[in-house]
Enzyme design. Sequence first.
Site, mmCIF file in Angstrom:
data_model
loop_
_atom_site.group_PDB
_atom_site.id
_atom_site.type_symbol
_atom_site.label_atom_id
_atom_site.label_comp_id
_atom_site.label_asym_id
_atom_site.label_seq_id
_atom_site.Cartn_x
_atom_site.Cartn_y
_atom_site.Cartn_z
ATOM 1 N N SER A 5 0.406 -1.010 0.045
ATOM 2 C CA SER A 5 -0.089 0.455 0.089
ATOM 3 C C SER A 5 0.512 1.801 0.392
ATOM 4 O O SER A 5 2.172 1.260 0.595
ATOM 5 C CB SER A 5 -0.761 0.070 1.131
ATOM 6 O OG SER A 5 -0.018 -0.148 2.417
ATOM 7 N N CYS A 6 0.159 2.115 -0.420
ATOM 8 C CA CYS A 6 1.271 3.743 -0.649
ATOM 9 C C CYS A 6 -0.850 4.322 -0.535
ATOM 10 O O CYS A 6 -1.726 4.319 -1.076
ATOM 11 C CB CYS A 6 1.770 3.965 -1.631
ATOM 12 S SG CYS A 6 3.290 4.016 -1.199
ATOM 13 N N ASP A 7 -0.524 6.219 0.124
ATOM 14 C CA ASP A 7 -1.073 6.793 0.322
ATOM 15 C C ASP A 7 -1.016 7.808 -0.175
ATOM 16 O O ASP A 7 0.409 8.219 0.414
ATOM 17 C CB ASP A 7 -1.799 6.457 1.682
ATOM 18 C CG ASP A 7 -3.303 5.978 1.674
ATOM 19 O OD1 ASP A 7 -4.197 5.290 1.821
ATOM 20 O OD2 ASP A 7 -2.166 4.664 2.031
ATOM 21 N N GLU A 93 1.730 5.205 -6.889
ATOM 22 C CA GLU A 93 0.702 4.251 -6.097
ATOM 23 C C GLU A 93 0.469 2.467 -6.792
ATOM 24 O O GLU A 93 0.877 2.807 -8.125
ATOM 25 C CB GLU A 93 -0.807 3.963 -5.294
ATOM 26 C CG GLU A 93 -0.992 5.446 -5.562
ATOM 27 C CD GLU A 93 -0.288 5.798 -3.823
ATOM 28 O OE1 GLU A 93 -0.447 4.306 -3.231
ATOM 29 O OE2 GLU A 93 -0.282 6.842 -3.528
#
Length: 420
Positions: A5-7, A93
């Site tokens: 994940s990334c945000d 992302e």
Amino acid sequence: MEPCSCDTFVALPPATVINRIIFGKNSDRPCDEVQEVVYFPAAVHDNLKEHLKCTYIEIDQVPETYAIVLSRPAWLWGAEMGANEHGVCIGNEAVWGREEVCDEEALLGMDLVRLGLERADTAEKALNVIVDLLEKYGQGGNCSEGRMVFSYHNSFLIADRNEAWVLETAGKYWAAEKVQEGVRNISNQLSITTKIDREHPDMRSYAKQKGWWDGKKEFDFAATYSYLDTAKMMISPGRYCEGYKLLNKHKGNITFETMMEILRDKPSGINMEGEFLTTASMVSILPQDSNVPCIHFFTGTPDPERSVFKPFIFVPNISQLLDTSSPTFEDSVKKKPQFNIKPDRRHPLYQKHQQALEILDNKEEKAKTMLDNMSKLEKELFKEMESILQNKHLDVDKIVNLFPQCTKDEIRIYKPNISS
């Protein structure tokens, strides 16, 4: 695919204060991966016959590249996030959908982040750079060092002093959405629905040919190219929705400190723990007044809740960022890895921070003192940066060493606790 994940977030006036655009990103990667913060000066490339070596492939060079600061996994050429001297910021992302991920080695999404920053002085020009390179070279290859195969398509959030763009891809096909006010975030899913401001010329016909779209109903990029029910996207559990909620909770009063609070938020899953964790974080202040400098904060260490956001400002003759630069190893990135054991890529700050984390986990009294000192250092830096933003005055002699000095001050907090 949620564990990887990334945000990435952006807030624009009127969601922010004092006419500033605020950009932020958590890079969530394998827990043992080191992320470094590195600076590359602007350069002129006279010999355009010489190719540029990216992580896996070589591509054509351009006559001129801009100064950049990157936060990147230490084993590769590209970056998870970064900024350039013109106030352009990009974060990417991992995304998956109906279009198969290509195993062939091409440009990584992280390579495209760096190339966009090196070659573009506005957000939209960076978008042009990325989609042109995507068309010419494609995206693909292992996004992990070592034996674990880990490939994906990419989405990007690109911001400058005036606007932001969300660019989402599926193989060579893409859609882009312009963001001129308010808030926007991206996570590990396609999120552009029916508001499409630019697109790949064959994006719709390809979807029709594959039977993903009937050519009659309104075209929804995320619904067509992935398996999402976009009507439920804003209410379904997950980090995309949680990030959207946090941005909206602070809408109208968002500052760079607010963005850091969002990146530090553990209940939402945005500050991630476990096999994949938040290995580094970035927050940028992009004032709309071009006379005011942009300020970019990087941690260079895992877990923003237990890290210090250190400021970087572009000026000529910046000192090299030695304490956040990892050792280099020749030709370590290949389809068949050269190393049976991963090389030790820990930079000096990372080493001291990891040792300090052991104390934070095991010695309550020392942990409190250390966290208090980290918080105090950060608050002093915030005050100093706010003064620069308000007064528009830079002491250039001091700024050339700003990030390296902050890193040394952070290490100084860790040392007595580690050695005693």
